[in-house]
Design a protein around this motif. Structure first.
Motif, PDB file in Angstrom:
ATOM      1  N   VAL A 145       0.867  -1.178   0.000  1.00 50.16           N
ATOM      2  CA  VAL A 145       0.000   0.000   0.000  1.00 50.16           C
ATOM      3  C   VAL A 145       0.897   1.218   0.000  1.00 50.16           C
ATOM      4  CG1 VAL A 145      -1.931  -1.182   1.126  1.00 50.16           C
ATOM      5  CG2 VAL A 145      -0.234   0.019   2.527  1.00 50.16           C
ATOM      6  N   ARG A 146       0.337   2.403  -0.184  1.00 51.28           N
ATOM      7  CA  ARG A 146       1.180   3.600  -0.250  1.00 51.28           C
ATOM      8  C   ARG A 146       0.476   4.844   0.264  1.00 51.28           C
ATOM      9  NH1 ARG A 146       2.060   5.306  -6.550  1.00 51.28           N
ATOM     10  NH2 ARG A 146       3.627   3.705  -6.382  1.00 51.28           N
ATOM     11  N   ASP A 147       1.314   5.819   0.633  1.00 47.57           N
ATOM     12  CA  ASP A 147       0.894   7.202   0.874  1.00 47.57           C
ATOM     13  C   ASP A 147      -0.291   7.358   1.821  1.00 47.57           C
ATOM     14  OD1 ASP A 147       2.941   7.894  -0.885  1.00 47.57           O
ATOM     15  OD2 ASP A 147       1.596   7.975  -2.614  1.00 47.57           O
ATOM     16  N   GLY A 148      -0.201   6.769   3.007  1.00 39.93           N
ATOM     17  CA  GLY A 148      -1.227   6.956   4.028  1.00 39.93           C
ATOM     18  C   GLY A 148      -2.298   5.892   4.082  1.00 39.93           C
ATOM     19  N   ASP A 149      -2.267   4.926   3.170  1.00 44.06           N
ATOM     20  CA  ASP A 149      -3.223   3.818   3.240  1.00 44.06           C
ATOM     21  C   ASP A 149      -2.908   2.940   4.449  1.00 44.06           C
ATOM     22  OD1 ASP A 149      -4.558   4.622   0.930  1.00 44.06           O
ATOM     23  OD2 ASP A 149      -3.325   3.359  -0.375  1.00 44.06           O
ATOM     24  N   ILE A 150      -3.865   2.135   4.864  1.00 41.49           N
ATOM     25  CA  ILE A 150      -3.694   1.278   6.039  1.00 41.49           C
ATOM     26  C   ILE A 150      -3.010  -0.027   5.658  1.00 41.49           C
ATOM     27  CG2 ILE A 150      -4.891  -0.067   7.812  1.00 41.49           C
ATOM     28  CD1 ILE A 150      -7.080   2.070   7.788  1.00 41.49           C
ATOM     29  N   ALA A 151      -1.937  -0.360   6.390  1.00 40.65           N
ATOM     30  CA  ALA A 151      -1.307  -1.684   6.319  1.00 40.65           C
ATOM     31  C   ALA A 151      -1.609  -2.353   7.649  1.00 40.65           C
ATOM     32  CB  ALA A 151       0.196  -1.567   6.121  1.00 40.65           C
ATOM     33  N   GLY A 152      -2.129  -3.561   7.598  1.00 39.70           N
ATOM     34  CA  GLY A 152      -2.536  -4.258   8.810  1.00 39.70           C
ATOM     35  C   GLY A 152      -4.050  -4.329   8.859  1.00 39.70           C
ATOM     36  N   THR A 153      -4.583  -4.560  10.048  1.00 39.85           N
ATOM     37  CA  THR A 153      -6.032  -4.653  10.220  1.00 39.85           C
ATOM     38  C   THR A 153      -6.451  -3.875  11.455  1.00 39.85           C
ATOM     39  OG1 THR A 153      -5.927  -6.663  11.576  1.00 39.85           O
ATOM     40  CG2 THR A 153      -6.078  -6.973   9.190  1.00 39.85           C
ATOM     41  N   THR A 154      -7.697  -3.453  11.467  1.00 37.35           N
ATOM     42  CA  THR A 154      -8.274  -2.848  12.666  1.00 37.35           C
ATOM     43  C   THR A 154      -9.545  -3.631  12.996  1.00 37.35           C
ATOM     44  OG1 THR A 154      -9.530  -1.235  11.386  1.00 37.35           O
ATOM     45  CG2 THR A 154      -7.353  -0.551  12.159  1.00 37.35           C
ATOM     46  N   GLY A 155      -9.805  -3.812  14.281  1.00 41.97           N
ATOM     47  CA  GLY A 155     -11.006  -4.513  14.718  1.00 41.97           C
ATOM     48  C   GLY A 155     -10.925  -6.017  14.657  1.00 41.97           C
ATOM     49  N   ASN A 156      -9.751  -6.575  14.358  1.00 39.05           N
ATOM     50  CA  ASN A 156      -9.596  -8.032  14.256  1.00 39.05           C
ATOM     51  C   ASN A 156      -8.687  -8.621  15.332  1.00 39.05           C
ATOM     52  OD1 ASN A 156     -11.209  -8.266  11.885  1.00 39.05           O
ATOM     53  ND2 ASN A 156      -9.481  -7.511  10.687  1.00 39.05           N
ATOM     54  N   SER A 157      -8.066  -7.773  16.150  1.00 37.29           N
ATOM     55  CA  SER A 157      -7.148  -8.215  17.216  1.00 37.29           C
ATOM     56  C   SER A 157      -6.003  -9.071  16.681  1.00 37.29           C
ATOM     57  CB  SER A 157      -7.906  -8.982  18.311  1.00 37.29           C
ATOM     58  OG  SER A 157      -8.881  -8.154  18.899  1.00 37.29           O
ATOM     59  N   LEU A 158      -5.483  -8.698  15.512  1.00 33.64           N
ATOM     60  CA  LEU A 158      -4.359  -9.424  14.913  1.00 33.64           C
ATOM     61  C   LEU A 158      -3.103  -8.566  15.010  1.00 33.64           C
ATOM     62  CD1 LEU A 158      -6.067 -10.830  11.693  1.00 33.64           C
ATOM     63  CD2 LEU A 158      -5.544 -12.061  13.817  1.00 33.64           C
ATOM     64  N   ARG A 159      -1.999  -9.184  15.410  1.00 35.50           N
ATOM     65  CA  ARG A 159      -0.743  -8.457  15.594  1.00 35.50           C
ATOM     66  C   ARG A 159       0.014  -8.304  14.272  1.00 35.50           C
ATOM     67  NH1 ARG A 159       0.145 -13.480  17.994  1.00 35.50           N
ATOM     68  NH2 ARG A 159       1.373 -14.806  16.620  1.00 35.50           N
ATOM     69  N   LEU A 160       0.693  -7.163  14.132  1.00 30.75           N
ATOM     70  CA  LEU A 160       1.705  -7.030  13.090  1.00 30.75           C
ATOM     71  C   LEU A 160       2.942  -7.760  13.585  1.00 30.75           C
ATOM     72  CD1 LEU A 160       1.611  -3.279  11.966  1.00 30.75           C
ATOM     73  CD2 LEU A 160       0.374  -5.211  11.031  1.00 30.75           C
ATOM     74  N   GLU A 161       3.592  -8.510  12.704  1.00 30.04           N
ATOM     75  CA  GLU A 161       4.801  -9.238  13.074  1.00 30.04           C
ATOM     76  C   GLU A 161       6.036  -8.714  12.344  1.00 30.04           C
ATOM     77  OE1 GLU A 161       2.674 -13.464  14.266  1.00 30.04           O
ATOM     78  OE2 GLU A 161       3.619 -13.326  12.299  1.00 30.04           O
ATOM     79  N   ALA A 162       5.824  -8.084  11.193  1.00 30.37           N
ATOM     80  CA  ALA A 162       6.952  -7.533  10.433  1.00 30.37           C
ATOM     81  C   ALA A 162       6.415  -6.463   9.485  1.00 30.37           C
ATOM     82  CB  ALA A 162       7.677  -8.624   9.650  1.00 30.37           C
ATOM     83  N   ILE A 163       7.333  -5.630   9.000  1.00 31.21           N
ATOM     84  CA  ILE A 163       6.984  -4.555   8.068  1.00 31.21           C
ATOM     85  C   ILE A 163       8.118  -4.371   7.078  1.00 31.21           C
ATOM     86  CG2 ILE A 163       7.842  -2.730   9.606  1.00 31.21           C
ATOM     87  CD1 ILE A 163       4.748  -1.847   7.953  1.00 31.21           C
ATOM     88  N   GLN A 164       7.771  -3.965   5.863  1.00 30.60           N
ATOM     89  CA  GLN A 164       8.727  -3.534   4.848  1.00 30.60           C
ATOM     90  C   GLN A 164       8.286  -2.159   4.368  1.00 30.60           C
ATOM     91  OE1 GLN A 164       8.117  -7.167   2.358  1.00 30.60           O
ATOM     92  NE2 GLN A 164      10.347  -7.082   2.145  1.00 30.60           N
ATOM     93  N   ILE A 165       9.253  -1.257   4.160  1.00 27.97           N
ATOM     94  CA  ILE A 165       8.953   0.102   3.711  1.00 27.97           C
ATOM     95  C   ILE A 165       9.958   0.471   2.617  1.00 27.97           C
ATOM     96  CG2 ILE A 165       8.657   2.509   4.415  1.00 27.97           C
ATOM     97  CD1 ILE A 165       8.448   1.507   7.328  1.00 27.97           C
ATOM     98  N   ARG A 166       9.475   1.134   1.566  1.00 25.98           N
ATOM     99  CA  ARG A 166      10.374   1.556   0.497  1.00 25.98           C
ATOM    100  C   ARG A 166       9.878   2.869  -0.130  1.00 25.98           C
ATOM    101  NH1 ARG A 166       8.595  -3.322  -3.651  1.00 25.98           N
ATOM    102  NH2 ARG A 166       6.567  -2.438  -4.220  1.00 25.98           N
ATOM    103  N   LEU A 167      10.828   3.610  -0.684  1.00 22.18           N
ATOM    104  CA  LEU A 167      10.509   4.799  -1.473  1.00 22.18           C
ATOM    105  C   LEU A 167      10.465   4.392  -2.935  1.00 22.18           C
ATOM    106  CD1 LEU A 167      12.863   7.459   0.161  1.00 22.18           C
ATOM    107  CD2 LEU A 167      10.405   7.173   0.524  1.00 22.18           C
TER     108      LEU A 167
END
Length: 169
Positions: A145-167
């Protein structure tokens, strides 16, 4: 006199060795980073604490270990006057306020999972974007996803375990 010269030679050699080894321990930016700038980020992981900084699409966090991301720091270098803003959706709290340029999003010492992230650039040159994706408990990697979009979930009680970010441009 010979002993002193020998000691100086050995010391110079050791200093040169330390300097050359230090360049091996500091990761070099990717080849494209010179024209795009770099995005550096650091994850705070359950039971592990702060991991070393990674950059330009590398994985921060863990995969396959069932460990939650608890906090994140993000910054952009090589692009004058460009700032990165981000915020975290935290277990039991919801969306936090926006932070920027290396400040902590999430919590440290509270054992609360990150559940989602939003990341955006401020003052970026035309055509520049920040892209990111999250590895989520029981789901694996989401799409980019990009530019302010949501990565992950809300309302599902699921943890983020890792992230990747790039320009990208």
């Amino acid at each position: 006199m010979r002993t002193r010269t020998r000691i100086q030679s050995v010391m110079l050699f050791m200093m040169a060795l330390v300097l050359s080894l230090s360049t091996l321990l500091i990761p070099a930016p990717k080849a494209h980073a010179a024209e795009l700038g770099d995005v550096l980020y650091q994850a705070h992981v359950e039971s592990l604490g702060w991991q070393p900084y990674v950059w330009n699409g590398e994985v921060a966090g863990t995969e396959g270990r069932s460990l939650r991301l608890e906090a994140l720091k993000v910054r952009v270098t090589g692009l004058p006057d460009v700032h990165v803003k981000y915020r975290a959706h935290v277990e039991g709290t919801g969306w936090q306020n926006w932070v920027q340029d290396g400040q902590v999003a999430g919590t440290v010492g509270n054992s609360q999972r990150l559940e989602a992230l939003e990341i955006k650039l401020e003052n970026a040159p035309p055509g520049y974007h920040i892209e990111y994706r999250a590895h989520i408990e029981n789901l694996g990697w989401q799409g980019w996803v990009r530019d302010g979009d949501i990565a992950g979930t809300t309302g599902n009680s699921l943890r983020l375990e890792a992230i990747q970010i790039r320009l990208v441009r």
